[in-house]
Motif scaffolding. Structure first.
Motif, PDB file in Angstrom:
ATOM      1  N   THR A 195       1.902   7.468   7.442  1.00  0.00           N
ATOM      2  CA  THR A 195       1.874   6.558   6.296  1.00  0.00           C
ATOM      3  C   THR A 195       0.974   5.357   6.582  1.00  0.00           C
ATOM      4  O   THR A 195       0.135   4.977   5.754  1.00  0.00           O
ATOM      5  N   MET A 196       1.123   4.774   7.755  1.00  0.00           N
ATOM      6  CA  MET A 196       0.305   3.627   8.111  1.00  0.00           C
ATOM      7  C   MET A 196      -1.172   3.991   8.153  1.00  0.00           C
ATOM      8  O   MET A 196      -2.036   3.199   7.732  1.00  0.00           O
ATOM      9  N   ALA A 197      -1.482   5.179   8.643  1.00  0.00           N
ATOM     10  CA  ALA A 197      -2.876   5.618   8.707  1.00  0.00           C
ATOM     11  C   ALA A 197      -3.463   5.798   7.304  1.00  0.00           C
ATOM     12  O   ALA A 197      -4.630   5.442   7.056  1.00  0.00           O
ATOM     13  N   ARG A 198      -2.653   6.336   6.379  1.00  0.00           N
ATOM     14  CA  ARG A 198      -3.136   6.515   5.000  1.00  0.00           C
ATOM     15  C   ARG A 198      -3.421   5.170   4.341  1.00  0.00           C
ATOM     16  O   ARG A 198      -4.436   4.998   3.662  1.00  0.00           O
ATOM     17  N   VAL A 199      -2.521   4.218   4.541  1.00  0.00           N
ATOM     18  CA  VAL A 199      -2.726   2.892   3.951  1.00  0.00           C
ATOM     19  C   VAL A 199      -3.934   2.213   4.579  1.00  0.00           C
ATOM     20  O   VAL A 199      -4.759   1.603   3.869  1.00  0.00           O
TER      21      VAL A 199
ATOM     22  N   GLY B 187       3.373   5.887  -3.328  1.00  0.00           N
ATOM     23  CA  GLY B 187       4.628   6.562  -3.625  1.00  0.00           C
ATOM     24  C   GLY B 187       5.482   6.824  -2.414  1.00  0.00           C
ATOM     25  O   GLY B 187       6.349   7.712  -2.432  1.00  0.00           O
ATOM     26  N   LEU B 188       5.283   6.032  -1.359  1.00  0.00           N
ATOM     27  CA  LEU B 188       5.999   6.206  -0.102  1.00  0.00           C
ATOM     28  C   LEU B 188       6.918   5.013   0.139  1.00  0.00           C
ATOM     29  O   LEU B 188       6.730   3.951  -0.451  1.00  0.00           O
ATOM     30  N   PRO B 189       7.918   5.156   1.006  1.00  0.00           N
ATOM     31  CA  PRO B 189       8.805   4.024   1.289  1.00  0.00           C
ATOM     32  C   PRO B 189       8.031   2.850   1.869  1.00  0.00           C
ATOM     33  O   PRO B 189       7.161   3.027   2.738  1.00  0.00           O
ATOM     34  N   ALA B 190       8.341   1.645   1.404  1.00  0.00           N
ATOM     35  CA  ALA B 190       7.644   0.460   1.894  1.00  0.00           C
ATOM     36  C   ALA B 190       8.013   0.162   3.341  1.00  0.00           C
ATOM     37  O   ALA B 190       7.146  -0.213   4.146  1.00  0.00           O
ATOM     38  N   ASN B 191       9.279   0.315   3.688  1.00  0.00           N
ATOM     39  CA  ASN B 191       9.755  -0.007   5.038  1.00  0.00           C
ATOM     40  C   ASN B 191       9.727   1.259   5.884  1.00  0.00           C
ATOM     41  O   ASN B 191      10.655   2.069   5.850  1.00  0.00           O
ATOM     42  N   THR B 192       8.656   1.427   6.626  1.00  0.00           N
ATOM     43  CA  THR B 192       8.492   2.648   7.404  1.00  0.00           C
ATOM     44  C   THR B 192       7.763   2.344   8.697  1.00  0.00           C
ATOM     45  O   THR B 192       6.987   1.387   8.783  1.00  0.00           O
ATOM     46  N   ASP B 193       8.029   3.146   9.713  1.00  0.00           N
ATOM     47  CA  ASP B 193       7.242   3.086  10.941  1.00  0.00           C
ATOM     48  C   ASP B 193       6.505   4.405  11.159  1.00  0.00           C
ATOM     49  O   ASP B 193       6.048   4.709  12.259  1.00  0.00           O
TER      50      ASP B 193
ATOM     51  N   GLY C 124       0.804  -1.210   0.000  1.00  0.00           N
ATOM     52  CA  GLY C 124       0.000   0.000   0.000  1.00  0.00           C
ATOM     53  C   GLY C 124       0.837   1.259   0.000  1.00  0.00           C
ATOM     54  O   GLY C 124       0.534   2.238  -0.704  1.00  0.00           O
ATOM     55  N   ALA C 125       1.924   1.242   0.765  1.00  0.00           N
ATOM     56  CA  ALA C 125       2.824   2.396   0.789  1.00  0.00           C
ATOM     57  C   ALA C 125       3.487   2.597  -0.567  1.00  0.00           C
ATOM     58  O   ALA C 125       3.628   3.732  -1.038  1.00  0.00           O
ATOM     59  N   LYS C 126       3.900   1.496  -1.219  1.00  0.00           N
ATOM     60  CA  LYS C 126       4.492   1.599  -2.550  1.00  0.00           C
ATOM     61  C   LYS C 126       3.512   2.257  -3.520  1.00  0.00           C
ATOM     62  O   LYS C 126       3.891   3.121  -4.321  1.00  0.00           O
TER      63      LYS C 126
END
Length: 350
Positions: free
Chosen positions: A193-197, A183-189, A178-180
């Motif tokens: 980003t997590m809320a958007r996905v 357009g965001l880094p896949a490996n993130t904390d 979902g992050a990919k």
């Protein structure tokens, strides 16, 4: 002759868990306990090893890395060789669950291509031996979709194929994908980003037929869905049976992974485990495994024996331009993993 997936399951007996390949072997015969994925070994690999070693093989199957980790974190229950994915290698090594390997006992390590010798998840291959590498993408039924589904939008952000889509059940990888797409880094904390996905997946939930545990290729083959997030080797397996099935790495890039052979701490038969690992890394044995399971092999000696139909298959070996847009999944700690699982629980309950 390449076996179909159904023929493979029937011949190897993989419909059951804990299959013994020793037949009527005497109780005094040593037994190797292998814990691995479904349809992830050659049809006669275990029988060949038994003949070569005089040992018996007991194979058990797990559905996902979480199940593997749960089985081992309370103590080894008798397994000699396990096959975790790269992010779980990091997690298990951090938890002290993996034995450090003596490379002198694995002479066939020389067969591994140099680019797989020093991975970021296990520098120097201290606890792992490479088994396969993997790309996550979209498997699809060509006659049911209007064109090649070249974006994650088709499965994550569209009602175009409502009720005909299956997504991975593994929370961390689904969120990485979902992050990919965003357009965001896949490996993130990053919580934002997590809320958007999570919000995107919650919106998409009414369009999803099911969240699957490593059987998306079966759903696609059976006609239960038309689009599925799956691993390239699993889709390549069913492509042999049905030419209407295709695989693509979306333009935003996918997730790379590597499954490894490891010896868990407390293995009852470590010497036999070393012998099995070395056997699997042989050119002939490695080639047979790759031809059966249809995943890309890191074994250069085995690859040299493979037919063009395998080496040039774009589902098994996607174009380099697509791979350049992919990222390896990484273990980011228990707290982040728990947040992913909690978010996935909310999505599936919604």
């Amino acid at each position: 002759m390449a076996l179909s997936r159904r023929m493979f399951l029937a011949q190897a007996g993989l419909a059951g868990i804990g299959l013994s390949f020793g037949g009527c072997a005497k109780s005094s015969v040593r037994k190797l306990n292998l814990y691995t994925w479904d349809t992830y070994i050659g049809t006669h690999t275990l029988g060949d090893f038994e003949k070569a070693s005089g040992a018996q093989v007991q194979m058990s199957l797990f559905a996902n890395n979480d199940e593997l980790f749960a089985k081992l974190r309370g103590g080894n229950q008798g397994y000699d060789v396990i096959v975790p994915s790269n992010d779980f290698v990091e997690r298990m090594h951090e938890a002290g669950l993996l034995a450090e390997l003596d490379h002198a006992k694995i002479p066939n390590l020389k067969n591994i291509a140099p680019q797989f010798a020093n991975p970021p998840f296990d520098p120097g291959r201290k606890v792992t031996v490479p088994y396969t590498w993997i790309v996550t993408g979209i498997g699809y039924r060509k006659s049911k979709v209007e064109s090649v589904p070249d974006s994650w939008k088709w499965v994550l952000d569209s009602d175009r194929y409502k009720g005909r889509i299956a997504l991975l059940a593994e929370a961390s990888e689904l969120f990485e994908i979902g992050a990919k797409y965003l357009g965001l880094p896949a490996n993130t904390d990053d919580p934002a980003t997590m809320a958007r996905v999570e919000a995107m997946l919650a919106r998409q939930k009414p369009n999803i037929a099911t969240f699957h545990d490593d059987n998306g290729q079966d759903l696609l083959l059976a006609g239960d869905v038309d689009l599925v997030i799956e691993y390239n080797g699993d889709i390549a397996q069913v492509m042999r049976e049905d030419p209407d099935i295709g695989f693509v790495v979306p333009k935003e890039g996918g997730i790379l992974a590597s499954d490894s052979l490891c010896i868990p701490k407390g293995a009852p038969n470590p010497d036999l485990a070393y012998r099995f690992i070395d056997f699997v890394l042989g050119a002939q044995a490695g080639g047979h495994i790759a031809e059966t399971i249809r995943y890309p092999t890191p074994n250069a000696a085995a690859l040299a024996l493979m037919p063009a139909e395998y080496r040039d298959n774009p589902a098994i070996f996607p174009p380099q331009a697509a791979l350049d847009r992919c990222e390896y999944s990484r273990w980011r700690g228990q707290e982040v993993a728990a947040r992913y699982e909690q978010a996935m629980t909310r999505i599936r309950a919604g």
